[in-house]
Motif scaffolding. Structure first.
Motif, PDB file in Angstrom:
ATOM      1  N   ALA A 109       0.835  -1.204   0.000  1.00  0.00           N
ATOM      2  CA  ALA A 109       0.000   0.000   0.000  1.00  0.00           C
ATOM      3  C   ALA A 109       0.873   1.258   0.000  1.00  0.00           C
ATOM      4  O   ALA A 109       0.597   2.228  -0.723  1.00  0.00           O
ATOM      5  N   HIS A 110       1.923   1.238   0.813  1.00  0.00           N
ATOM      6  CA  HIS A 110       2.837   2.382   0.891  1.00  0.00           C
ATOM      7  C   HIS A 110       3.468   2.666  -0.475  1.00  0.00           C
ATOM      8  O   HIS A 110       3.552   3.832  -0.903  1.00  0.00           O
ATOM      9  N   VAL A 111       3.897   1.623  -1.172  1.00  0.00           N
ATOM     10  CA  VAL A 111       4.519   1.794  -2.488  1.00  0.00           C
ATOM     11  C   VAL A 111       3.499   2.298  -3.507  1.00  0.00           C
ATOM     12  O   VAL A 111       3.777   3.220  -4.286  1.00  0.00           O
ATOM     13  N   LEU A 112       2.308   1.712  -3.502  1.00  0.00           N
ATOM     14  CA  LEU A 112       1.263   2.158  -4.428  1.00  0.00           C
ATOM     15  C   LEU A 112       0.931   3.628  -4.210  1.00  0.00           C
ATOM     16  O   LEU A 112       0.710   4.378  -5.167  1.00  0.00           O
ATOM     17  N   GLY A 130      -1.228   4.811   8.165  1.00  0.00           N
ATOM     18  CA  GLY A 130      -0.981   4.941   6.733  1.00  0.00           C
ATOM     19  C   GLY A 130      -2.235   5.331   5.977  1.00  0.00           C
ATOM     20  O   GLY A 130      -2.209   6.222   5.115  1.00  0.00           O
ATOM     21  N   LEU A 131      -3.350   4.679   6.304  1.00  0.00           N
ATOM     22  CA  LEU A 131      -4.615   4.984   5.627  1.00  0.00           C
ATOM     23  C   LEU A 131      -5.093   6.388   5.992  1.00  0.00           C
ATOM     24  O   LEU A 131      -5.590   7.130   5.142  1.00  0.00           O
ATOM     25  N   ARG A 132      -4.934   6.760   7.257  1.00  0.00           N
ATOM     26  CA  ARG A 132      -5.305   8.115   7.676  1.00  0.00           C
ATOM     27  C   ARG A 132      -4.516   9.161   6.879  1.00  0.00           C
ATOM     28  O   ARG A 132      -5.071  10.140   6.379  1.00  0.00           O
ATOM     29  N   SER A 133      -3.211   8.929   6.758  1.00  0.00           N
ATOM     30  CA  SER A 133      -2.363   9.881   6.041  1.00  0.00           C
ATOM     31  C   SER A 133      -2.759   9.973   4.569  1.00  0.00           C
ATOM     32  O   SER A 133      -2.757  11.059   3.978  1.00  0.00           O
ATOM     33  N   LEU A 134      -3.097   8.838   3.974  1.00  0.00           N
ATOM     34  CA  LEU A 134      -3.519   8.832   2.567  1.00  0.00           C
ATOM     35  C   LEU A 134      -4.770   9.699   2.383  1.00  0.00           C
ATOM     36  O   LEU A 134      -4.841  10.541   1.484  1.00  0.00           O
ATOM     37  N   TYR A 135      -5.774   9.470   3.246  1.00  0.00           N
ATOM     38  CA  TYR A 135      -7.003  10.273   3.139  1.00  0.00           C
ATOM     39  C   TYR A 135      -6.722  11.759   3.374  1.00  0.00           C
ATOM     40  O   TYR A 135      -7.219  12.620   2.640  1.00  0.00           O
ATOM     41  N   ALA A 136      -5.918  12.052   4.390  1.00  0.00           N
ATOM     42  CA  ALA A 136      -5.712  13.445   4.771  1.00  0.00           C
ATOM     43  C   ALA A 136      -4.860  14.201   3.767  1.00  0.00           C
ATOM     44  O   ALA A 136      -5.205  15.324   3.378  1.00  0.00           O
ATOM     45  N   HIS A 137      -3.748  13.590   3.318  1.00  0.00           N
ATOM     46  CA  HIS A 137      -2.777  14.338   2.527  1.00  0.00           C
ATOM     47  C   HIS A 137      -2.903  14.132   1.024  1.00  0.00           C
ATOM     48  O   HIS A 137      -2.560  15.030   0.251  1.00  0.00           O
ATOM     49  N   ASN A 138      -3.368  12.948   0.610  1.00  0.00           N
ATOM     50  CA  ASN A 138      -3.472  12.683  -0.831  1.00  0.00           C
ATOM     51  C   ASN A 138      -4.881  12.911  -1.363  1.00  0.00           C
ATOM     52  O   ASN A 138      -5.047  13.427  -2.475  1.00  0.00           O
ATOM     53  N   LEU A 139      -5.882  12.524  -0.593  1.00  0.00           N
ATOM     54  CA  LEU A 139      -7.265  12.670  -1.041  1.00  0.00           C
ATOM     55  C   LEU A 139      -7.947  13.880  -0.416  1.00  0.00           C
ATOM     56  O   LEU A 139      -9.096  14.184  -0.757  1.00  0.00           O
ATOM     57  N   HIS A 140      -7.260  14.553   0.499  1.00  0.00           N
ATOM     58  CA  HIS A 140      -7.779  15.768   1.146  1.00  0.00           C
ATOM     59  C   HIS A 140      -9.175  15.529   1.726  1.00  0.00           C
ATOM     60  O   HIS A 140     -10.078  16.340   1.566  1.00  0.00           O
ATOM     61  N   ASP A 141      -9.298  14.413   2.394  1.00  0.00           N
ATOM     62  CA  ASP A 141     -10.580  14.000   2.970  1.00  0.00           C
ATOM     63  C   ASP A 141     -10.370  13.788   4.474  1.00  0.00           C
ATOM     64  O   ASP A 141     -10.164  12.668   4.950  1.00  0.00           O
ATOM     65  N   LYS A 189     -12.403  14.051   6.908  1.00  0.00           N
ATOM     66  CA  LYS A 189     -13.473  13.328   7.595  1.00  0.00           C
ATOM     67  C   LYS A 189     -13.208  11.817   7.550  1.00  0.00           C
ATOM     68  O   LYS A 189     -13.295  11.127   8.569  1.00  0.00           O
ATOM     69  N   SER A 190     -12.868  11.305   6.369  1.00  0.00           N
ATOM     70  CA  SER A 190     -12.554   9.875   6.273  1.00  0.00           C
ATOM     71  C   SER A 190     -11.292   9.547   7.055  1.00  0.00           C
ATOM     72  O   SER A 190     -11.183   8.467   7.646  1.00  0.00           O
ATOM     73  N   ALA A 191     -10.338  10.477   7.058  1.00  0.00           N
ATOM     74  CA  ALA A 191      -9.082  10.243   7.780  1.00  0.00           C
ATOM     75  C   ALA A 191      -9.337  10.043   9.268  1.00  0.00           C
ATOM     76  O   ALA A 191      -8.824   9.095   9.878  1.00  0.00           O
ATOM     77  N   VAL A 192     -10.149  10.925   9.851  1.00  0.00           N
ATOM     78  CA  VAL A 192     -10.396  10.790  11.291  1.00  0.00           C
ATOM     79  C   VAL A 192     -11.259   9.571  11.587  1.00  0.00           C
ATOM     80  O   VAL A 192     -11.105   8.927  12.630  1.00  0.00           O
ATOM     81  N   GLU A 193     -12.134   9.198  10.660  1.00  0.00           N
ATOM     82  CA  GLU A 193     -12.960   8.000  10.873  1.00  0.00           C
ATOM     83  C   GLU A 193     -12.106   6.741  10.931  1.00  0.00           C
ATOM     84  O   GLU A 193     -12.432   5.788  11.646  1.00  0.00           O
ATOM     85  N   VAL A 194     -11.004   6.724  10.171  1.00  0.00           N
ATOM     86  CA  VAL A 194     -10.074   5.586  10.239  1.00  0.00           C
ATOM     87  C   VAL A 194      -9.521   5.466  11.652  1.00  0.00           C
ATOM     88  O   VAL A 194      -9.471   4.376  12.234  1.00  0.00           O
ATOM     89  N   LEU A 195      -9.097   6.594  12.220  1.00  0.00           N
ATOM     90  CA  LEU A 195      -8.523   6.560  13.563  1.00  0.00           C
ATOM     91  C   LEU A 195      -9.573   6.212  14.606  1.00  0.00           C
ATOM     92  O   LEU A 195      -9.281   5.500  15.572  1.00  0.00           O
ATOM     93  N   VAL A 196     -10.782   6.695  14.419  1.00  0.00           N
ATOM     94  CA  VAL A 196     -11.857   6.352  15.364  1.00  0.00           C
ATOM     95  C   VAL A 196     -12.110   4.848  15.340  1.00  0.00           C
ATOM     96  O   VAL A 196     -12.328   4.227  16.389  1.00  0.00           O
ATOM     97  N   SER A 197     -12.043   4.246  14.160  1.00  0.00           N
ATOM     98  CA  SER A 197     -12.245   2.791  14.076  1.00  0.00           C
ATOM     99  C   SER A 197     -11.147   2.033  14.822  1.00  0.00           C
ATOM    100  O   SER A 197     -11.371   0.937  15.336  1.00  0.00           O
ATOM    101  N   ALA A 198      -9.961   2.633  14.888  1.00  0.00           N
ATOM    102  CA  ALA A 198      -8.855   1.981  15.594  1.00  0.00           C
ATOM    103  C   ALA A 198      -9.089   1.940  17.101  1.00  0.00           C
ATOM    104  O   ALA A 198      -8.509   1.104  17.805  1.00  0.00           O
ATOM    105  N   LEU A 199      -9.944   2.819  17.610  1.00  0.00           N
ATOM    106  CA  LEU A 199     -10.174   2.864  19.056  1.00  0.00           C
ATOM    107  C   LEU A 199     -10.799   1.582  19.581  1.00  0.00           C
ATOM    108  O   LEU A 199     -10.696   1.294  20.780  1.00  0.00           O
ATOM    109  N   ALA A 200     -11.432   0.803  18.706  1.00  0.00           N
ATOM    110  CA  ALA A 200     -11.977  -0.481  19.147  1.00  0.00           C
ATOM    111  C   ALA A 200     -10.881  -1.399  19.654  1.00  0.00           C
ATOM    112  O   ALA A 200     -11.128  -2.298  20.463  1.00  0.00           O
TER     113      ALA A 200
END
Length: 448
Positions: free
Chosen positions: A221-224, A254-265, A267-278
């Motif tokens: 994923a990082h390479v892609l 990694g997924l949070r960073s992709l949403y935040a910095h590459n897709l400028h999203d 909301k989705s970035a923070v939702e990834v981290l919220v899912s990690a709280l489980a």
């Protein structure tokens, strides 16, 4: 008509072990010990039963040591004991010692060299020993795929030499019956060598053989993401890595960073981290990061307050969360007494930072109209500012406000002038200059 020979007792015990009929095998082994105590092979077999049938690893250790007492020159027994220490008793240093003893007894013991080298790699311990073990195996068995993979890892991990590592990984892949690990390592080496197309191909082949490897999914994923800008595909591999191993925080990040910095999203970035709280509900840094994202990126202050408070549930002394809660209660909630309580809690943790006293002074000055207390906290801030060698950017406002308090609420022109002068000395503060001119004029008229 021929009659097959009956198996010997040893052969029969080996058959029972192969068939995992451990109780019968143990009974026969103990009978043998009753007749003769110094049977190293019997103790070795009992150790195997203790491991596989009872998971009693300390009993197995005792049996192996008894076996060694009766056959102290057996490299195999030392090797078996090393495996026990490494894999079951979590005693890596004892394992290393036993591998070294096995090698001392048999200088051609390939598996002992390989296991010792891998243990050194895993522990970041005695790198040169790992290299020498792997080089020895290269002499004994030049086409040993596992050893070739180890050599590649050594060049990557300790020499930072991807170019030297690549041929070892490539040869390991060609010789291995299951090259998934070597392929993944080869892909990582290609990335370091900036051979991204070859890395992509190697990752894909590795995942064809082992599709449920979370680290390979994450690295691919990082390479892609970084080298092919294939963001949707990268996101799918980050998600797969998380699905396989939800307890590895790195893929969420990694997924949070992709949403935040590459897709400028965001909301989705923070939702990834919220899912990690489980899986990381007590991870202070993660909860704080979520709070900061809601606060600074999404301006969702209600959720920011919620997560800052969760940070304090984990660590009541987290200064970043305490200061953020104080600030939000001043600027957003307008609950100044709650804000004051948070600032006072900050002082309980750190009573030397001037800005906290300034903020409390501002609360009393601007919002609570208690000018005596405002002065008290401003003066405490001033006392701490004097000990700072570098300029404090908020000092000008502090001294201007002090001047206002002295002039308008305490009728103390002398200290008002002193405070305004401090404010002016820190920069072009036109309001403070006007106040000074007015007070100078007033004092001059009073003298005449």
């Amino acid at each position: 008509m021929s009659i097959s020979a009956e198996p010997t007792p040893i052969e029969y015990i080996e058959q029972l072990l192969d068939e995992q009929r451990f109780e019968e095998a143990e009974s026969l082994l103990l009978e043998q010990l009753n007749r003769k105590k110094n049977l190293a092979a019997v103790y070795n077999a009992l150790a195997i039963i203790a491991i596989e049938s009872y998971q009693d690893y300390h009993r197995a250790e005792k049996y192996y040591k008894q076996a060694i007492d009766y056959h102290e020159n057996s490299s195999t027994l030392y090797f078996n004991l090393a495996i026990l220490y490494e894999q079951f008793l979590d005693q890596p240093l004892e394992a290393m010692s036993c591998y070294e003893k096995a090698i001392e007894l048999d200088s051609n013991y390939v598996d002992a060299y390989i296991n010792l080298a891998e243990l050194c790699i895993d522990l970041n311990h005695d790198v040169e020993r790992a290299f020498s073990c792997s080089q020895r195996v290269l002499e004994l068995e030049p086409n040993h795929a596992r050893n070739l993979n180890n050599l590649g890892c050594l060049f990557i991990k300790y020499k930072n030499d991807a170019q030297s590592a690549i041929p070892y990984f490539e040869k390991s892949v060609a010789l291995s019956t299951n090259p998934a690990t070597a392929l993944a390592n080869l892909a990582d080496a290609y990335v370091r060598a900036e051979r991204y197309d070859e890395a992509k191909e190697a990752y894909e082949k590795a995942l064809e053989l082992d599709s449920d490897n979370p680290l390979v999914c994450h690295n691919y994923a990082h390479v892609l993401r970084h080298y092919f800008q294939a963001y949707d595909e990268a996101a799918s591999y980050y998600r797969k890595a998380i699905e396989i191993d939800p307890y590895s925080l790195v893929s969420y990040q990694g997924l949070r960073s992709l949403y935040a910095h590459n897709l400028h999203d965001s909301k989705s970035a923070v939702e990834v981290l919220v899912s990690a709280l489980a899986y990381f509900n007590e991870e202070e840094g993660l909860v704080l990061e979520i709070a900061n994202m809601y606060d600074f990126e999404l301006n969702d202050y209600k959720k920011a307050l919620h997560y800052y408070e969760r940070v304090l549930e984990i660590n009541p002394n987290n200064l970043l969360a305490l200061n953020a809660l104080a600030y939000l209660n001043v600027e957003i909630v307008k609950d100044y007494l709650v804000a004051l309580d948070y600032y006072l809690r900050v002082l309980e943790v750190d009573d030397e930072t001037p800005s906290t006293y300034v903020n409390i002074g501002h609360l009393y000055f601007y919002h609570l109209s208690d000018y005596q207390l405002a002065k008290r906290y401003y003066l405490k801030a001033d006392a701490r500012i004097q000990g700072k060698k570098s300029p404090i950017k908020y000092a000008g406002e502090l001294y201007y406000n002090l001047g206002m308090i002295y002039e308008n609420y305490l009728s103390d022109e002398y200290h008002a002038i002193e405070s305004y002068e401090k404010a002016v000395s820190l920069g072009q503060d036109q309001n403070a200059q006007k106040k000074l001119i007015s007070l100078y004029t007033h004092q001059s008229s009073r003298i005449h």
